[in-house]
Design an enzyme around this catalytic site. Sequence first.
Site, PDB file in Angstrom:
ATOM      1  N   HIS A 126     -67.389 135.140  12.184  1.00  0.00           N
ATOM      2  CA  HIS A 126     -68.240 135.195  10.982  1.00  0.00           C
ATOM      3  C   HIS A 126     -68.321 133.862  10.250  1.00  0.00           C
ATOM      4  CE1 HIS A 126     -67.369 139.789  10.999  1.00  0.00           C
ATOM      5  NE2 HIS A 126     -68.260 139.440  11.899  1.00  0.00           N
ATOM      6  N   CYS A 155     -78.624 118.466   2.672  1.00  0.00           N
ATOM      7  CA  CYS A 155     -78.270 117.930   4.002  1.00  0.00           C
ATOM      8  C   CYS A 155     -78.308 116.403   3.970  1.00  0.00           C
ATOM      9  CB  CYS A 155     -79.260 118.450   5.043  1.00  0.00           C
ATOM     10  SG  CYS A 155     -78.907 117.828   6.700  1.00  0.00           S
ATOM     11  N   GLY A 195     -54.884 143.877  10.667  1.00  0.00           N
ATOM     12  CA  GLY A 195     -55.448 143.739   9.332  1.00  0.00           C
ATOM     13  C   GLY A 195     -56.950 143.861   9.242  1.00  0.00           C
ATOM     14  N   THR A 196     -57.513 144.798   9.995  1.00  0.00           N
ATOM     15  CA  THR A 196     -58.948 145.033   9.852  1.00  0.00           C
ATOM     16  C   THR A 196     -59.228 146.529   9.682  1.00  0.00           C
ATOM     17  OG1 THR A 196     -61.164 144.667  10.754  1.00  0.00           O
ATOM     18  CG2 THR A 196     -59.402 145.146  12.348  1.00  0.00           C
ATOM     19  N   GLU A 223     -52.405 150.963   6.803  1.00  0.00           N
ATOM     20  CA  GLU A 223     -53.215 152.190   6.688  1.00  0.00           C
ATOM     21  C   GLU A 223     -53.850 152.514   8.037  1.00  0.00           C
ATOM     22  OE1 GLU A 223     -54.744 151.119   2.103  1.00  0.00           O
ATOM     23  OE2 GLU A 223     -56.195 151.713   3.657  1.00  0.00           O
TER      24      GLU A 223
HETATM   25  C1  BV8 Z   1     -75.283 141.912  13.284  1.00  0.00           C
HETATM   26  C2  BV8 Z   1     -68.735 136.848   6.298  1.00  0.00           C
HETATM   27  C3  BV8 Z   1     -77.240 141.856  14.685  1.00  0.00           C
HETATM   28  C4  BV8 Z   1     -69.310 136.860   4.930  1.00  0.00           C
HETATM   29  C5  BV8 Z   1     -68.887 139.159   7.144  1.00  0.00           C
HETATM   30  C6  BV8 Z   1     -73.474 149.090  14.313  1.00  0.00           C
HETATM   31  C7  BV8 Z   1     -73.142 150.164  13.551  1.00  0.00           C
HETATM   32  C8  BV8 Z   1     -73.297 150.083  12.134  1.00  0.00           C
HETATM   33  C9  BV8 Z   1     -73.753 148.942  11.498  1.00  0.00           C
HETATM   34  C10 BV8 Z   1     -74.073 147.880  12.267  1.00  0.00           C
HETATM   35  C11 BV8 Z   1     -73.955 147.949  13.659  1.00  0.00           C
HETATM   36  N1  BV8 Z   1     -74.333 146.749  14.137  1.00  0.00           N
HETATM   37  C12 BV8 Z   1     -74.707 145.938  13.104  1.00  0.00           C
HETATM   38  C13 BV8 Z   1     -74.543 146.616  11.966  1.00  0.00           C
HETATM   39  C14 BV8 Z   1     -74.777 146.079  10.653  1.00  0.00           C
HETATM   40  C15 BV8 Z   1     -73.574 145.311  10.089  1.00  0.00           C
HETATM   41  C16 BV8 Z   1     -72.344 146.188   9.923  1.00  0.00           C
HETATM   42  O1  BV8 Z   1     -71.442 146.207  10.729  1.00  0.00           O
HETATM   43  N2  BV8 Z   1     -72.318 146.893   8.781  1.00  0.00           N
HETATM   44  C17 BV8 Z   1     -71.115 147.697   8.464  1.00  0.00           C
HETATM   45  C18 BV8 Z   1     -70.830 147.535   6.977  1.00  0.00           C
HETATM   46  C19 BV8 Z   1     -71.325 149.120   8.830  1.00  0.00           C
HETATM   47  N3  BV8 Z   1     -73.228 144.189  10.962  1.00  0.00           N
HETATM   48  C20 BV8 Z   1     -73.915 143.034  10.786  1.00  0.00           C
HETATM   49  O2  BV8 Z   1     -74.817 142.881   9.986  1.00  0.00           O
HETATM   50  C21 BV8 Z   1     -73.484 141.885  11.694  1.00  0.00           C
HETATM   51  N4  BV8 Z   1     -74.641 141.277  12.288  1.00  0.00           N
HETATM   52  O3  BV8 Z   1     -74.935 142.989  13.703  1.00  0.00           O
HETATM   53  O4  BV8 Z   1     -76.380 141.198  13.745  1.00  0.00           O
HETATM   54  C22 BV8 Z   1     -78.018 142.803  13.865  1.00  0.00           C
HETATM   55  C23 BV8 Z   1     -78.766 142.259  12.831  1.00  0.00           C
HETATM   56  C24 BV8 Z   1     -79.510 143.160  12.086  1.00  0.00           C
HETATM   57  C25 BV8 Z   1     -79.436 144.569  12.287  1.00  0.00           C
HETATM   58  C26 BV8 Z   1     -78.661 145.050  13.339  1.00  0.00           C
HETATM   59  C27 BV8 Z   1     -77.951 144.149  14.144  1.00  0.00           C
HETATM   60  C28 BV8 Z   1     -72.833 140.762  10.862  1.00  0.00           C
HETATM   61  C29 BV8 Z   1     -71.584 141.249  10.210  1.00  0.00           C
HETATM   62  C30 BV8 Z   1     -70.820 140.069   9.581  1.00  0.00           C
HETATM   63  C31 BV8 Z   1     -71.002 140.025   8.095  1.00  0.00           C
HETATM   64  N5  BV8 Z   1     -70.152 138.983   7.494  1.00  0.00           N
HETATM   65  N6  BV8 Z   1     -68.123 138.147   6.625  1.00  0.00           N
HETATM   66  C32 BV8 Z   1     -68.254 137.117   3.863  1.00  0.00           C
HETATM   67  O5  BV8 Z   1     -67.056 137.012   4.164  1.00  0.00           O
HETATM   68  O6  BV8 Z   1     -68.673 137.410   2.728  1.00  0.00           O
HETATM   69  S1  BV8 Z   1     -68.167 140.712   7.399  1.00  0.00           S
HETATM   70  C33 BV8 Z   1     -66.715 140.703   6.422  1.00  0.00           C
HETATM   71  O7  BV8 Z   1     -66.475 142.063   6.150  1.00  0.00           O
HETATM   72  C34 BV8 Z   1     -65.472 140.205   7.105  1.00  0.00           C
HETATM   73  O8  BV8 Z   1     -65.716 139.079   7.905  1.00  0.00           O
HETATM   74  C35 BV8 Z   1     -65.047 141.423   7.927  1.00  0.00           C
HETATM   75  O9  BV8 Z   1     -65.768 141.508   9.125  1.00  0.00           O
HETATM   76  C36 BV8 Z   1     -65.496 142.567   7.029  1.00  0.00           C
HETATM   77  C37 BV8 Z   1     -64.352 143.063   6.197  1.00  0.00           C
HETATM   78  O10 BV8 Z   1     -63.550 143.817   7.063  1.00  0.00           O
HETATM   79  P1  BV8 Z   1     -61.977 143.456   7.199  1.00  0.00           P
HETATM   80  O11 BV8 Z   1     -61.812 142.013   7.486  1.00  0.00           O
HETATM   81  O12 BV8 Z   1     -61.436 144.433   8.125  1.00  0.00           O
HETATM   82  O13 BV8 Z   1     -61.410 143.656   5.716  1.00  0.00           O
HETATM   83  P2  BV8 Z   1     -61.272 145.034   4.904  1.00  0.00           P
HETATM   84  O14 BV8 Z   1     -60.964 144.644   3.516  1.00  0.00           O
HETATM   85  O15 BV8 Z   1     -62.407 145.948   5.168  1.00  0.00           O
HETATM   86  O16 BV8 Z   1     -59.968 145.727   5.543  1.00  0.00           O
HETATM   87  C38 BV8 Z   1     -58.717 145.100   5.392  1.00  0.00           C
HETATM   88  C39 BV8 Z   1     -57.749 145.912   6.250  1.00  0.00           C
HETATM   89  O17 BV8 Z   1     -56.490 145.242   6.216  1.00  0.00           O
HETATM   90  C40 BV8 Z   1     -57.546 147.338   5.727  1.00  0.00           C
HETATM   91  O18 BV8 Z   1     -57.553 148.234   6.837  1.00  0.00           O
HETATM   92  C41 BV8 Z   1     -56.148 147.280   5.099  1.00  0.00           C
HETATM   93  O19 BV8 Z   1     -55.446 148.509   5.245  1.00  0.00           O
HETATM   94  C42 BV8 Z   1     -55.484 146.196   5.934  1.00  0.00           C
HETATM   95  N7  BV8 Z   1     -54.392 145.463   5.261  1.00  0.00           N
HETATM   96  C43 BV8 Z   1     -54.225 145.246   3.942  1.00  0.00           C
HETATM   97  N8  BV8 Z   1     -53.087 144.492   3.723  1.00  0.00           N
HETATM   98  C44 BV8 Z   1     -52.574 144.247   4.975  1.00  0.00           C
HETATM   99  C45 BV8 Z   1     -53.409 144.848   5.952  1.00  0.00           C
HETATM  100  N9  BV8 Z   1     -53.162 144.774   7.264  1.00  0.00           N
HETATM  101  C46 BV8 Z   1     -52.039 144.083   7.674  1.00  0.00           C
HETATM  102  N10 BV8 Z   1     -51.207 143.452   6.773  1.00  0.00           N
HETATM  103  C47 BV8 Z   1     -51.433 143.520   5.449  1.00  0.00           C
HETATM  104  N11 BV8 Z   1     -50.576 142.914   4.609  1.00  0.00           N
END
Ligand code: BV8
Length: 246
Positions: A126, A155, A195-196, A223
Site C-alpha cells: 500500500h 514535482c 497484526g491484521t 483478537e
Molecule cells: C483495489 C493505505 C482494484 C492508505 C490502505 C474484495 C472484496 C471487498 C472489497 C474489495 C475487494 N477488492 C477490492 C475491494 C475494495 C477495497 C477493500 O478491500 N475494501 C475493504 C474495506 C472491504 N480494496 C481496495 O480498494 C484496494 N484496491 O482493490 O484495487 C479495485 C479497484 C476498484 C474497485 C475494485 C477493485 C486498495 C486497498 C488499499 C487501501 N489503502 N492503506 C492509508 O493507510 O490510509 S488499506 C489500510 O487499511 C491498511 O494498509 C490496511 O490494509 C488496512 C487496515 O487493516 P489492518 O492493517 O489490518 O489494520 P486494522 O486496524 O484493521 O487491524 C489491526 C489488527 O491488529 C486487528 O486485528 C487487531 O486485533 C490487531 N492488533 C492490535 N494490536 C496488536 C495486534 N496484532 C498483533 N499485535 C498487537 N500488539
Amino acid sequence: MLTATPTLASERLVERLATAKHVVVLTGAGVSAESGVPTFRGGGSTAVWRGLPFEVISSAGMLARDLPGVWEWFNFRRERLASVQPNRAHKVIAAWQERFADFTLVTQNIDNLHQQAGSRAVIELHGNIWRARCFDCETRHELRELRMAHDVPVCIDCGGNMRPDVVLFGEMLPPGAFERAAAAASHCELCFVVGTSAVVYPAASIPEIARAAGAYVVEVNPERTPLSDLCDEVLTGKAGEVLPLL
Ligand code: BV8
C-alpha cells in the site's frame, strides 16, 4: 525458580520453524501498535479524521475532490510517526530474513517501521507515507526532498502536483507488488499473518493463496479475525510478546 517459557507454539509449528525454507510474513497495523501507532480498527471502532472514516479520507474519490485535505491527513499521520521507533516484533521479523533461506516480508503498513528495523526488500502493498508521486510524470520522490506550494508538494522534475505515494481505496496496488507477494505465498511452507484484521483486499488473499498451496498458516493477533478459521494455528497475543518466543 526459573518459570518455564510458555510453549506457545505447537509441536507442528516448532517442526515447521525448524525445517521451513520458504517463509512469508504478512503484516498489518497491529505489528506497529506496540510502537504507539494507532490501528485502524479494533475495539469495534474505525479510525476517523475530521468526522470521515479513514476508508473515505484515504480514497481515490477524496484525492480527486480535496488534494490538500488528503495531504493534511497524511501530514498529521507523518508527524505522529516522526517520533515512533520499531518495536520487538519489527526486530524479530527483520532477524528472520537471516533465519530462513527464502524469506518474504509483505506489509500493508505505510509507516516504514519494518525498514527502520532492518528489513530489506519489503513488499509494500500500500505504498509508503514518506514518499510522494507526481500526478503528471509519475516520478517518485522522498518527501524531505520536496518544497510545498499551496499545501501540496510540487514535482522537482516537471513542476506538477504531487500526491502521497500510498494506495488509496479504489486504487490499484503498485505494479508487481501483489504479484510478487502472491508468487512467494504460492510456494511457501510457512506463512505468518501478524497484526491484521484481514478485511482489506487483495492483501487479505495472500494467506488464502498460501493455504491453498499447502503452507502452514499461523495468525498472530490478540483478537480473532475473519482469517482465524482458515489458519492452521492461531497464536493469541501481541506480536511484540509472541514473536520473540518463536
Ligand atoms: C483495489 C493505505 C482494484 C492508505 C490502505 C474484495 C472484496 C471487498 C472489497 C474489495 C475487494 N477488492 C477490492 C475491494 C475494495 C477495497 C477493500 O478491500 N475494501 C475493504 C474495506 C472491504 N480494496 C481496495 O480498494 C484496494 N484496491 O482493490 O484495487 C479495485 C479497484 C476498484 C474497485 C475494485 C477493485 C486498495 C486497498 C488499499 C487501501 N489503502 N492503506 C492509508 O493507510 O490510509 S488499506 C489500510 O487499511 C491498511 O494498509 C490496511 O490494509 C488496512 C487496515 O487493516 P489492518 O492493517 O489490518 O489494520 P486494522 O486496524 O484493521 O487491524 C489491526 C489488527 O491488529 C486487528 O486485528 C487487531 O486485533 C490487531 N492488533 C492490535 N494490536 C496488536 C495486534 N496484532 C498483533 N499485535 C498487537 N500488539
